[in-house]
Design an enzyme around this catalytic site. Structure first.
Site, mmCIF file in Angstrom:
data_model
loop_
_atom_site.group_PDB
_atom_site.id
_atom_site.type_symbol
_atom_site.label_atom_id
_atom_site.label_comp_id
_atom_site.label_asym_id
_atom_site.label_seq_id
_atom_site.Cartn_x
_atom_site.Cartn_y
_atom_site.Cartn_z
ATOM 1 N N HIS A 1 9.892 -21.414 6.960
ATOM 2 C CA HIS A 1 10.841 -22.500 7.192
ATOM 3 C C HIS A 1 12.118 -21.933 7.780
ATOM 4 O O HIS A 1 12.385 -20.729 7.702
ATOM 5 C CB HIS A 1 11.117 -23.273 5.897
ATOM 6 C CG HIS A 1 11.578 -22.408 4.774
ATOM 7 N ND1 HIS A 1 12.864 -21.959 4.661
ATOM 8 C CD2 HIS A 1 10.903 -21.895 3.721
ATOM 9 C CE1 HIS A 1 12.977 -21.218 3.570
ATOM 10 N NE2 HIS A 1 11.798 -21.156 2.988
ATOM 11 N N ALA B 1 -3.702 -4.548 -4.927
ATOM 12 C CA ALA B 1 -3.104 -5.575 -5.782
ATOM 13 C C ALA B 1 -1.588 -5.541 -5.671
ATOM 14 O O ALA B 1 -0.971 -4.477 -5.703
ATOM 15 C CB ALA B 1 -3.538 -5.364 -7.224
ATOM 16 N N ARG C 1 1.820 -0.344 3.384
ATOM 17 C CA ARG C 1 1.642 0.768 4.322
ATOM 18 C C ARG C 1 0.252 1.343 4.099
ATOM 19 O O ARG C 1 -0.385 1.083 3.069
ATOM 20 C CB ARG C 1 2.714 1.830 4.115
ATOM 21 C CG ARG C 1 2.680 2.461 2.743
ATOM 22 C CD ARG C 1 3.774 3.510 2.569
ATOM 23 N NE ARG C 1 3.723 4.074 1.236
ATOM 24 C CZ ARG C 1 2.883 5.026 0.836
ATOM 25 N NH1 ARG C 1 2.022 5.543 1.669
ATOM 26 N NH2 ARG C 1 2.906 5.464 -0.403
#
Length: 185
Positions: free
Chosen positions: A97, A139, A160
């Site tokens: 947005h 995760a 990364r």
């Protein structure tokens, strides 16, 4: 008799053998009766949310949203390749947005996730990112830029590359998966 009923229900619901029938029963209640995620063409976990499902494409053997708590915003388009898995609470965000007026959407490139990828629990992929085949996202990782070459393991915030995967082993696995999938038909 019990096996026959289970097989009939499995066929009627297009059930995958690894998913319990209770998953499909809840899918009927939430997606088909209550119309939550109604535009999605496959069974979705009742705690997952998919915005703009008409802009979400998924390849063979991929069922985004079947894990608990997945959030997919496909406003600008999301494409997921073959045999890709999303863990619980993964977020795929294709839209953002305006920084000043959060009621105004900002155009972005579609989000693309390749084939044979795995996104671990609570991983987030941001607008415009492209992940190549065999990309594993650890995760909790936040993927802010593209890794189109794939064959890698990503982790961290921002994500990364931790290591590269053996391309020959991955491609052999892909061939085997496609052969097994074709044999089931």
């Amino acid at each position: 008799m019990k096996n026959g009923i289970k097989q009939l229900l499995s066929r009627l619901l297009a059930a995958r053998p690894e998913m319990p029938l209770s998953f499909y029963a809840l899918d009927v209640v939430f997606r088909r009766l209550l119309r939550q995620n109604a535009g999605v063409r496959w069974a979705v976990h009742h705690t997952s949310t998919i915005r703009s499902p008409e802009r979400l494409t998924a390849g063979r053997g991929s069922f985004p949203g079947d894990s608990p708590g997945v959030y997919i915003n496909a406003d600008n388009g999301v494409s997921i390749g073959d045999f890709t898995n999303l863990g619980p609470q993964v977020g795929l965000i294709s839209a953002n947005h305006d920084a000043v007026d959060n009621g105004v959407g900002v155009a972005a490139q579609p989000l693309r996730v390749g084939s044979f990828c795995w996104l671990g629990m609570r991983a987030v992929v941001l607008p415009g990112v492209a992940l190549g085949d065999f990309t594993i996202v650890g995760a909790g990782a936040v993927v802010t830029r593209s890794f189109p070459e794939g064959y890698c393991v990503l982790a961290g915030n921002p994500a990364r590359i931790l290591r590269h995967l053996n391309r020959e082993e991955c491609d052999a696995q892909a061939r085997s998966t496609y052969e097994r999938h074709a044999a089931r038909k």
